[in-house]
Structure formats: structure tokens, C-alpha cells
Design an enzyme around this catalytic site. Structure first.
Site, short mmCIF file in Angstrom:
data_model
loop_
_atom_site.label_atom_id
_atom_site.label_comp_id
_atom_site.label_asym_id
_atom_site.label_seq_id
_atom_site.Cartn_x
_atom_site.Cartn_y
_atom_site.Cartn_z
CB CYS A 1 -11.58 71.89 -33.70
SG CYS A 1 -9.87 72.67 -33.59
CG ASP A 2 -16.02 71.93 -37.59
OD1 ASP A 2 -16.95 72.25 -37.12
OD2 ASP A 2 -15.09 72.58 -38.03
#
Length: 426
Positions: free
Chosen positions: A8-9
């Protein structure tokens, strides 16, 4: 073939990184592609002394009072990938691996800690102390997806409020934190805190020295000391996502808005937005947190996978005066013991209160499925119309926050946006 980076970011922009005097938070949740991710609201609640809270795998003592929260969460678990509370706090987490082993057995998931931080913290720092305290007491671990193939990890968190952001990185029960007060910052499946340590577990350096990872005399660099010698392939490959996200933020440093943050979350060349492979982007969130406390916080969520295809929906008002309810048209299994009955969640309908639900009919469900197919062509008229609806919503939000439109209209904006989208589908 190299493994696709599965991560994820999280992103944040604080003035002067933002165009306006706002803190902008953004996150993509990358999860197994067949997993349902729901957007839900839980009101503030009071609890009697001695009440026990059942998280995804374990029970812990509940606090006397919790905050109202809105969450984007995998439907099968108690915790959440990301969310916000009625105190103007936003949190997201990422998977990481360190020299500390991932302990087998059931504990608090990183996603449980996200929700607990939001329910119990009235600032980013307060939420951080909630998470670190629970981490030290109960540890972290447990199966992180429904698939029986083992998949567990430790976590890094980005915690944001109207004034500052904190990066919290963990290794088992140990942790280190860095305060961010200006500019832009992102996290991914990487340790990023080096020598710029603002707070840490009191035994962190002692453990590192006892394990022979640090000599106790030289400079203490958390990333260098705690990074695994043989990191998982997904952690190594995710470095390109972290670098790409940093570059995108830096390109917009000084001009970040909600629209810019959405464009970053939709970026496919960097891998930030994933639509292929076993993992894909299953939900996105963007929040605008004005420094001016007289102004409300604004939260945008996608209710479908892949933010590059469909529009964000606005949730407005610092009181989180809305609820979300799922309609039924797709079967899901009951994966954990905390769910007591079979359930079939899919798309979501919204209501101002329990007596005012916007029901999604079978015709609407069919129409939305057909729209989804058409939107896959980014040049299609359907795609452009959805983008125009989103653009108009962003313009209205900007006008409200700048005082051009009365704040009294804020409460109607969300429902107007939903109503417009429903009429479009029909």
C-alpha cells in the site's frame, strides 16, 4: 518472473507543501483482489467499566469513551486499512518485515491498531501513544487475509491531524517514530526512519545491541539496524513504488490539493494504483484537514476498486453525521469468529439516519455493473461524465473551505453528490 510489488502507499502534505493552508492525507489499500472492502461509520460510544472489546482475533479491555469513526476496511476483519475520526485524525498502515520475527499466533492485526488509534485518539500523537501502548501490551500478528496460505507482517503507520503528521515504524513490540511538521512525506513497505528519531520504545536500542545489530557506540540508524538481511521479494520490489510516490509528491510540493492527491493515488506507471495480479487497489481515501479549526474536515472514499476508473465520493462534516449500510447481491463467507451470522455485503447505500436510507434497487445494481464495464475505456463518454461529477464536487468543497459558499450547505453536499450519481446510473 519477478513478484509484483504488493504494498500500500500512504501520503501526506502539510503546508507549505499544500497549495492552501490544509493538511492533505491520501492512501491506497492494496488487498487480495477478490476481497470486499467496505466503507463504514461507527458512532461515538460510552462503555461500562470492565467491558471487553473483541477485535479480529483477541479480546482487549475497552475504554470508557470512543470517538466516531469512518473506516475503509476489509469486510471480514474488525480492523481497518485506513480511516478518520471526528477529532480530525487520519491513519493508514503498511506491511513491513524487520529483523524481529513475525510471531505466529493470534494478536492484534495492524489494521486493528489503525481502528483502535482512531477510536481512542484525539490527535495524531495521542493515537500514536494508543497504538504503541497496545502494541507493547498485546503484540501484533495473526493471519492478514482470508486465504489459508500464511501471510503475516509487522506494520508502519502514518498518523495525521490538522497540525502535524507522525510516521510510526514497528518491529514486533518495539517501535520508533518521526514527527513531520511541514512539507510532503510518503510511506510504503519500507523502513524509512534513519537517525531522525523523535520518539522510541525505551528498550529499542538495548535489544538492538543485545542482538548484535548495533555496537552501542556508533550512530543509531533505525532503518539500517532493523532492516532484515534477507527481505521478502515484495518488500524489495516495493522500493520502486516508494521512490515513485516520493517523486510524485515532490513534483507537486507547494501545490498539493485533494485533486492532486487523487491523481497520485490513480497513478499506474509508478505501481501506486494496481489493477492486475493477485493483489490490487481495493479502496482509496483522501482527506482535507484545514488548519482553521472552525472549518470541517472533508473525507473522500472510493466505494469500488481501482480509483483510476471511478469517482471519489465525498463524506463531509467533522461530526461524521452519516451512516453506511451495505445492500446484498454477492455471497461472502464468514471468516472469523467475531462475526456471528452469515452476511452478504457488496455495494453500499447511504443514509442520513436509520429512517432515511437511499435504497439501491436491482435495476441500479445492474446499471452500476454495466457502467463499470464501460468505464474501463478511459476515453469513453461515461468515464468523462464521472470525472466531471467528481470535479464539480471538488470545486464545491473548495468553495466551502474558502468561504465562497456558506458552510451551511456542507451537510447537503454529500447527499447531493450521491443523488446525482444515482440519477446518472439510472
Amino acid at each position: 518472473m519477478a513478484e509484483v510489488p504488493m504494498s500500500c502507499d500512504c501520503f501526506v502534505s502539510l503546508p507549505p507543501g499544500s497549495r492552501d493552508d490544509h493538511v492533505i492525507f491520501g492512501k491506497n489499500a492494496d488487498r487480495p483482489r477478490d476481497e470486499v472492502q467496505e466503507v463504514v461509520h461507527y458512532p461515538a460510544e460510552s462503555h461500562p467499566p470492565g467491558f471487553m472489546l473483541e477485535c479480529t482475533y483477541i479480546q482487549i479491555p475497552q475504554v470508557e469513551q470512543t470517538c466516531a469513526v469512518v473506516l475503509s476496511k476489509p469486510a471480514w476483519m474488525w480492523g481497518a486499512e485506513m480511516g478518520a475520526n471526528d477529532q480530525g485524525v487520519c491513519i493508514g498502515n503498511e506491511a513491513i518485515w524487520t529483523r524481529e520475527p513475525v510471531v505466529p499466533g493470534e494478536a492484534l492485526l495492524g489494521m486493528d491498531l489503525v481502528r483502535l488509534g482512531l477510536e481512542r485518539g484525539d490527535s495524531a500523537w495521542s493515537a500514536l501513544t494508543v497504538i504503541t501502548s497496545l502494541l507493547e501490551q498485546h503484540g501484533q500478528g495473526g493471519q492478514c487475509k482470508e486465504d489459508p496460505v500464511p501471510f503475516s507482517y509487522h506494520n508502519t503507520f502514518l498518523l495525521v491531524d490538522r497540525n502535524e503528521a507522525w510516521v510510526l515504524e514497528t518491529a514486533g513490540r518495539l517501535w520508533v517514530a518521526q514527527k513531520v511538521t511541514k512539507g510532503v512525506k510518503n510511506i510504503s513497505n519500507q523502513l524509512t526512519i534513519g537517525t531522525e528519531v523523535t520518539a522510541e520504545h525505551p528498550e529499542l536500542r538495548g535489544v538492538a545491541q543485545a542482538q548484535g545489530w548495533w555496537d552501542g557506540e556508533g550512530e543509531f540508524n533505525f532503518t539500517r539496524v532493523f532492516s532484515p538481511e534477507n527481505p521478502p521479494a515484495r518488500m524489495e520490489l516495493a522500493k520502486q513504488r516508494y521512490k515513485g510516490g516520493t517523486e510524485l509528491l515532490q513534483q507537486h510540493d507547494g501545490s498539493v490539493t485533494a485533486a492532486v492527491m487523487m491523481s497520485i493515488l490513480r497513478d499506474k506507471p509508478s505501481g501506486i494504483c494496481m489493477d492486475s495480479g493477485g493483489f490490487c487497489t481495493t479502496g482509496s481515501m483522501v482527506s482535507v484537514l484545514p488548519r482553521d479549526t472552525s472549518m470541517p474536515c472533508i473525507h473522500f472514499f472510493t466505494a469500488t476498486p481501482d480509483p483510476s476508473r471511478l469517482a471519489q465520493t465525498t463524506l463531509s462534516g467533522s461530526s461524521l453525521a452519516f451512516r453506511a449500510r451495505w445492500t446484498e447481491d454477492m455471497t461472502c463467507t464468514r471468516p472469523t469468529r467475531w462475526r456471528s451470522a452469515p452476511w452478504r455485503p457488496t455495494r453500499w447505500a447511504l443514509m442520513e439516519d436509520l429512517d432515511a436510507c437511499l435504497n439501491f434497487t436491482e435495476d441500479f445494481q445492474k446499471a452500476k455493473s454495466e457502467i463499470w464495464i464501460l468505464v474501463n475505456d478511459e476515453g469513453s463518454a461515461v468515464f468523462e461524465i464521472l470525472r466531471e461529477l467528481e470535479s464539480q464536487c471538488l470545486s464545491d468543497v473548495s468553495a466551502i473551505l474558502s468561504g465562497e459558499i456558506s458552510g451551511e450547505e456542507l451537510g447537503d453536499l454529500f447527499f447531493d453528490s450521491v443523488d446525482t450519481e444515482i440519477k446518472f446510473y439510472q
